[in-house]
Design a protein around this motif. Structure first.
Motif, PDB file in Angstrom:
ATOM      1  N   UNK A 160      37.500  40.389  39.619  1.00 42.41           N
ATOM      2  CA  UNK A 160      38.014  41.698  40.032  1.00 42.41           C
ATOM      3  C   UNK A 160      39.383  41.550  40.683  1.00 42.41           C
ATOM      4  N   UNK A 161      39.516  40.576  41.590  1.00 41.60           N
ATOM      5  CA  UNK A 161      40.764  40.396  42.319  1.00 41.60           C
ATOM      6  C   UNK A 161      41.895  40.002  41.382  1.00 41.60           C
ATOM      7  N   UNK A 162      41.621  39.077  40.475  1.00 36.31           N
ATOM      8  CA  UNK A 162      42.658  38.665  39.536  1.00 36.31           C
ATOM      9  C   UNK A 162      43.114  39.830  38.673  1.00 36.31           C
ATOM     10  N   UNK A 220      43.122  31.381  44.483  1.00 37.27           N
ATOM     11  CA  UNK A 220      41.964  32.262  44.316  1.00 37.27           C
ATOM     12  C   UNK A 220      41.542  32.846  45.660  1.00 37.27           C
ATOM     13  N   UNK A 221      41.511  32.004  46.671  1.00 32.97           N
ATOM     14  CA  UNK A 221      41.094  32.453  47.995  1.00 32.97           C
ATOM     15  C   UNK A 221      42.023  33.555  48.512  1.00 32.97           C
ATOM     16  N   UNK A 243      42.966  39.052  49.986  1.00 32.12           N
ATOM     17  CA  UNK A 243      43.991  40.100  50.064  1.00 32.12           C
ATOM     18  C   UNK A 243      43.412  41.482  49.782  1.00 32.12           C
ATOM     19  N   UNK A 244      42.247  41.538  49.139  1.00 31.15           N
ATOM     20  CA  UNK A 244      41.609  42.842  48.950  1.00 31.15           C
ATOM     21  C   UNK A 244      41.196  43.439  50.292  1.00 31.15           C
ATOM     22  N   UNK A 245      40.849  42.591  51.260  1.00 31.98           N
ATOM     23  CA  UNK A 245      40.566  43.079  52.618  1.00 31.98           C
ATOM     24  C   UNK A 245      41.834  43.605  53.265  1.00 31.98           C
ATOM     25  N   UNK A 246      42.925  42.849  53.136  1.00 31.52           N
ATOM     26  CA  UNK A 246      44.198  43.258  53.744  1.00 31.52           C
ATOM     27  C   UNK A 246      44.633  44.612  53.199  1.00 31.52           C
ATOM     28  N   UNK A 281      44.975  33.112  55.915  1.00 31.33           N
ATOM     29  CA  UNK A 281      43.766  32.456  55.395  1.00 31.33           C
ATOM     30  C   UNK A 281      42.540  33.254  55.837  1.00 31.33           C
ATOM     31  N   UNK A 282      41.602  32.625  56.553  1.00 27.96           N
ATOM     32  CA  UNK A 282      40.411  33.356  56.968  1.00 27.96           C
ATOM     33  C   UNK A 282      40.504  33.826  58.417  1.00 27.96           C
TER      34      UNK A 282
END
Length: 235
Positions: free
Chosen positions: A35-37, A87-88, A93-96, A122-123
């Protein structure tokens, strides 16, 4: 001067095994990564390569005397793999982006049109709001993202504080995430991006730490037996 509330909520700066929670069961296998990609317009061929890397993999523990059966690797990105960083960052970045969709809840920088509601590396996540109510809304948004992505947060390792710029007083904002109270930072010191955060007497504490660090480094230089000119170059 009009007093402003500056609220800094260090929330979810320690996700629960974050690297291993991608591809979580709440989404289809490889769902979050794919989904993110796709969301960030990665070429479909790249998505197919990543898909093949994360399909049908297994591992086993092997010793001189015994070995385990094959263990399917169904969740997680692989630490040590250079591609894992890409990937991480793409997934987190979907959270951001989700939080940044609510700029009105952030802290507005004086005399500018800019506001800040999230700092991410990062996390490590820091939510910043203009009031306790605003921060709770940001937390609610974060909670929705956690449920959607299948991730979890280590609530006991999160911290929250509210302090008013005009007084510097630190107050417990009494915020919650996933039904649990977020610990109040209070007089405790925590590290964010490797740097200690201590609200009361922050400038005093910072000066003390800088002096201690400088003395420590100067002591090391004194012990290595270099010339005075070399010491000046090091300094």
């Amino acid at each position: 001067m009009v007093a402003r509330y500056f609220f800094q909520c260090l929330i979810c700066y320690d996700f629960l095994n974050l690297f291993t929670y991608f591809l979580f069961k709440n989404l289809p296998v490889k769902g979050l990564i794919q989904f993110s990609l796709s969301h960030y317009h990665a070429p479909s061929k790249f998505g197919s390569i990543v898909d093949s890397l994360y399909s049908g993999l297994s591992a086993m523990v092997l010793t001189d005397d015994w070995c385990t059966p094959c263990i399917p690797l169904k969740i997680g990105v692989y630490q040590g793999d250079p591609l894992s960083v890409v990937i991480f960052n793409t997934d987190i970045n979907t959270l951001v982006d989700t939080v940044k969709n609510k700029p009105e809840l952030g802290y507005k920088i004086s005399n500018t049109r800019y506001s800040i509601n999230i700092l991410q590396y990062a996390d490590d996540t820091c939510l910043v709001g203009n009031s306790p109510a605003a921060c709770q809304q940001l937390l609610n948004t974060t909670e929705q993202w956690l449920k959607w992505s299948g991730m979890k947060a280590k609530i006991p390792k999160c911290s929250a504080t509210l302090f008013q710029g005009s007084t510097g007083h630190s107050i417990n904002p009494q915020l919650t995430l996933s039904g649990q109270n977020i610990p109040f930072l209070g007089n405790n010191t925590i590290k964010f991006l490797g740097l200690p955060i201590h609200i009361p007497n922050t400038s005093v504490q910072s000066k003390i730490r800088i002096k201690e660090k400088l003395v420590s480094l100067l002591t090391i230089v004194d012990k290595i037996g270099v010339t005075r000119r070399q010491k000046l170059m090091i300094y």
